[in-house]
Scaffold this active site. Sequence first.
Site, short mmCIF file in Angstrom:
data_model
loop_
_atom_site.label_atom_id
_atom_site.label_comp_id
_atom_site.label_asym_id
_atom_site.label_seq_id
_atom_site.Cartn_x
_atom_site.Cartn_y
_atom_site.Cartn_z
N SER A 24 -18.19 0.29 16.02
CA SER A 24 -17.96 -0.94 15.24
C SER A 24 -19.16 -1.88 15.31
O SER A 24 -19.10 -2.99 14.82
CB SER A 24 -16.71 -1.67 15.76
OG SER A 24 -16.89 -2.04 17.11
N ASN A 111 -10.28 -6.48 25.31
CA ASN A 111 -9.20 -6.95 24.43
C ASN A 111 -9.15 -8.47 24.33
O ASN A 111 -9.06 -9.02 23.23
CB ASN A 111 -7.85 -6.41 24.92
CG ASN A 111 -7.80 -4.89 24.88
OD1 ASN A 111 -8.69 -4.27 24.29
ND2 ASN A 111 -6.79 -4.30 25.48
N HIS A 157 -1.69 -23.70 -22.81
CA HIS A 157 -1.65 -22.40 -23.52
C HIS A 157 -3.00 -22.10 -24.17
O HIS A 157 -3.07 -21.35 -25.15
CB HIS A 157 -0.55 -22.37 -24.59
CG HIS A 157 0.77 -22.89 -24.11
ND1 HIS A 157 1.75 -22.08 -23.59
CD2 HIS A 157 1.26 -24.15 -24.04
CE1 HIS A 157 2.80 -22.82 -23.23
NE2 HIS A 157 2.51 -24.09 -23.49
N SER A 278 -30.41 -11.27 -21.45
CA SER A 278 -30.07 -9.87 -21.68
C SER A 278 -31.36 -9.09 -21.85
O SER A 278 -32.35 -9.60 -22.38
CB SER A 278 -29.21 -9.76 -22.94
OG SER A 278 -29.35 -8.48 -23.52
N LYS A 284 -29.30 -14.09 -25.73
CA LYS A 284 -28.19 -14.24 -24.80
C LYS A 284 -28.47 -15.18 -23.63
O LYS A 284 -29.55 -15.20 -23.08
CB LYS A 284 -27.79 -12.86 -24.22
CG LYS A 284 -27.13 -11.92 -25.21
CD LYS A 284 -25.82 -12.44 -25.76
CE LYS A 284 -24.67 -12.36 -24.78
NZ LYS A 284 -24.35 -10.99 -24.36
N GLU A 291 -19.09 -15.55 -13.72
CA GLU A 291 -18.30 -14.31 -13.78
C GLU A 291 -18.16 -13.70 -12.38
O GLU A 291 -17.11 -13.16 -12.02
CB GLU A 291 -18.99 -13.30 -14.71
CG GLU A 291 -19.03 -13.76 -16.16
CD GLU A 291 -19.98 -12.88 -16.98
OE1 GLU A 291 -21.13 -13.29 -17.16
OE2 GLU A 291 -19.56 -11.79 -17.38
N TYR A 318 -2.59 -4.69 22.33
CA TYR A 318 -3.76 -4.31 21.54
C TYR A 318 -3.64 -2.88 21.02
O TYR A 318 -3.25 -1.97 21.75
CB TYR A 318 -5.04 -4.44 22.40
CG TYR A 318 -6.29 -4.01 21.64
CD1 TYR A 318 -6.95 -4.90 20.80
CD2 TYR A 318 -6.77 -2.70 21.72
CE1 TYR A 318 -8.07 -4.50 20.08
CE2 TYR A 318 -7.89 -2.29 21.01
CZ TYR A 318 -8.54 -3.19 20.19
OH TYR A 318 -9.63 -2.81 19.47
N1 ARG Z 1 -14.40 -3.17 19.34
C1 ARG Z 1 -13.08 -3.47 19.72
C2 ARG Z 1 -12.39 -4.32 18.63
O1 ARG Z 1 -13.04 -4.88 17.84
C3 ARG Z 1 -13.05 -4.21 21.02
C4 ARG Z 1 -11.81 -4.04 21.80
C5 ARG Z 1 -11.71 -2.65 22.28
N2 ARG Z 1 -10.71 -2.49 23.25
C6 ARG Z 1 -10.26 -1.31 23.62
N3 ARG Z 1 -9.35 -1.28 24.50
N4 ARG Z 1 -10.69 -0.22 23.07
O2 ARG Z 1 -11.19 -4.38 18.57
#
Ligand code: ARG
Length: 461
Positions: A24, A111, A157, A278, A284, A291, A318
């Site tokens: 992530s 967490n 309307h 354009s 244009k 938009e 979690y």
């Molecule tokens: N990258 C994780 C998230 O955004 C962090 C928490 C991960 N915790 C775990 N027990 N795997 O949620």
Amino acid sequence: MSNKMWGGLFDESPDAIMEEINVSIDVDRHLYAQDITASKAHAAMLAKQGIITAKDAKNIAGGLDTILSEITKGSFTFKRALEDIHMNVESRLGELIGPASGRLHTARSRNDQVATDFRLFVRDTIDEIDAAFASLQRALVDRALEHADTVMPGFTHLQTAQPVTFGHHLLAYVEMVSRDRGRFADARKRLNESPLGAAALAGTSFPIDRHATAKALGFDRPMANSLDAVSDRDFVLETLSAASIAAVHLSRFAEEIVIWTSPLVGLVRLSDKFTTGSSIMPQKRNPDAAELVRAKTGRVIGSLTGLLIVMKGLPLAYQKDMQEDKAGAMEAYSALSLAIRAIAGMVRDLVPNEERMKLAAGEGYATATDLADWLVRTLKMPFREAHHVTGRIVGTATKKGVALHELDLKEMQAVEPKITAEVMKVLSVESSVKSRVSYGGTAPKNVTSQAKAWLKRLEKE
Ligand code: ARG
């Protein structure tokens, strides 16, 4: 090599696909500042409580400062194998200060760490969005004051309804934005509690001081329940709801700009700065920014519904599903922020075509209600009857192909003999808007005083 963080149990490295689905860092790297701030607060508290030594806490803080400057300078190497921002920072801390880095994670889990970081991030985002909204309001109010008596057609309307003033129309959005800001402010109040110290889910046996870390991070208090602290994302949902409603407001304004600037309508001209040409049609002037503001609403609402669906049915506490909370939310917040700034930019230098606005305001018998009101006021006619009489007069004018004020008095009297020449005074678009002095009405003097009140209010912020 197995993962360093939990390598005690694992013999094998994760599969490449495991790593790919789990990673992530591309998203949560944006939490680096909040992650480092929260870690510093945590380390300082651990030392104060005698859980780690002051020396270790000092080294940890120094290392974290170095990491912060490496990231801001762009010299930090984010490693996908380290999964997320928390492990990237901690691993680098190990390189910088050695084994003391391993003490930072005492009485904490990723967490509560991620929940804390993201609350801080969303809080910062709300503050940025609020500032952008305030400057949009300023732009709208400035232009409203300038155009307090510029008459334009008001529509229902999308049919010409009654004349209004351009200033009044702009102030309508100032009101909407004010409620949007209120919604974000409410969400900010509710999110401003600290999850830090909830640890994995159950709290911790270490004598931590959650009140101290909450205070250090600018939270009002620690969250009362450790399970709740690590497992809810309602603060994201709530801000995304506020963002969605705000985006809907902006999209309505954007759509109006698209309509107003169409050559078929021609009420407003956008500046070159907010128009594109354009590649093939030299004439244009396309309102692309408007938009795109209209379209960005889709992303914002999409991320709200996306996260609602992620969260729906998740058992406590979690779950890794919750890692999917950030990408959409971050995208939505930046789409909204850009949309606000784009609308503000367009508002600041758009040019209303006042002549065309006035002409259009009178088209479609827009002062028919004024005629009916005159019949009620002067001839004491019940409104329903006045509506009927006016309808017949409009019919006569339509057949002749003229405007109401172009009819002969005699032609009106053929429908209602008691009508006098005085009626002509109420048929112009200017007198129509001037007469709308009821509280919140479109009269230029209302608009001026409301715009001035807004200016004062915005100056005080
Ligand atoms: N990258 C994780 C998230 O955004 C962090 C928490 C991960 N915790 C775990 N027990 N795997 O949620």
